[in-house]
Design an enzyme around this catalytic site. Structure first.
Site: not given
Length: 226
Positions: A10, A12, A154, A177, A181
């Site tokens: 990821d 951000d 994802k 995070d 995810d």
């Protein structure tokens, strides 16, 4: 030295600091990773493509939470999800007197092709209600509310990449995070949530780092660094 796996990561909150600035210490890690690297993000495709471009790594990306997948090695671009429904939700939300919250130019949505995002300072309840009416869901990534198709995530994005590259999703290390995810954590062979991750990501991860943000990413990949 443990064998290095392919990597899904990821942006951000994972490659960045608290201010969302990418930590430059991650650059050599991504450039020198000896196996395929997949940048997986809730952002629109131009953002992860630009990151790959300026890092000079292969442009293999999962964008818009799995709605957009690009694999440079096979020159394959895929779109999944009901964009028309998300646009209809956005229009109905505006008709209720709310805004998407990103200004008139709205760079957050300008290049989106499968979903719509709304600023976290906007009302959530009416957005969730409208999304449900159109068969969509709202993901809170900690950076925006994503109005998205529940059939893509994802995890499905990683599976699409692997189908193109002839890889097994279970061979991947996934680091992230946020709740967006979590599905990738389910299909990857090893999953790591950084310490600043939300409860959903931590619950789905195989391990949680002691450090947060980019420090957590560096901790997550440390066993594989040569």
């Amino acid at each position: 030295m443990t064998q290095t796996p392919p990597l899904l990561v990821d942006i951000d909150g994972t490659l960045t600091d608290e201010s969302r600035a990418i930590d430059p210490r991650v650059f050599p890690v991504l450039r020198e990773w000896p196996e395929p690297v997949v940048i997986a993000t809730g952002k629109a495709m131009p953002f992860p493509i630009a990151l790959c471009e300026f890092l000079s790594i292969e442009r293999t990306v999962v964008a818009e939470n799995g709605g957009v997948v690009f694999v440079e090695a096979t020159d394959e671009l895929q779109f999944e999800g009901d964009h028309e429904a998300s646009l209809a939700v956005a229009e109905a939300y505006r008709e209720l007197g709310h805004e998407l919250g990103f200004g008139s130019v709205d760079l957050a949505n300008r290049w989106r092709e499968t979903e719509v995002v709304v600023s976290l300072d906007q009302p959530l309840e009416p957005l969730e209600r409208l999304a449900a009416e159109y068969g969509l869901v709202v993901l809170d990534t900690g950076f925006a509310y994503h109005v998205t198709d529940p059939s893509v995530d994802k995890g499905t994005g990683l599976e699409a990449v692997c189908a193109e590259l002839g890889l097994d999703p279970a061979s991947f290390l996934a680091v992230g995070d946020s709740e967006n995810d979590a599905e990738a954590f389910e299909v990857a062979g090893e999953s790591v949530a950084v310490a600043n991750a939300d409860a959903t990501a931590k619950a789905r991860a195989d391990r949680v780092t002691e450090a947060g943000y980019a420090d957590g990413f560096l901790e997550a990949v440390a066993p594989y660094r040569r």
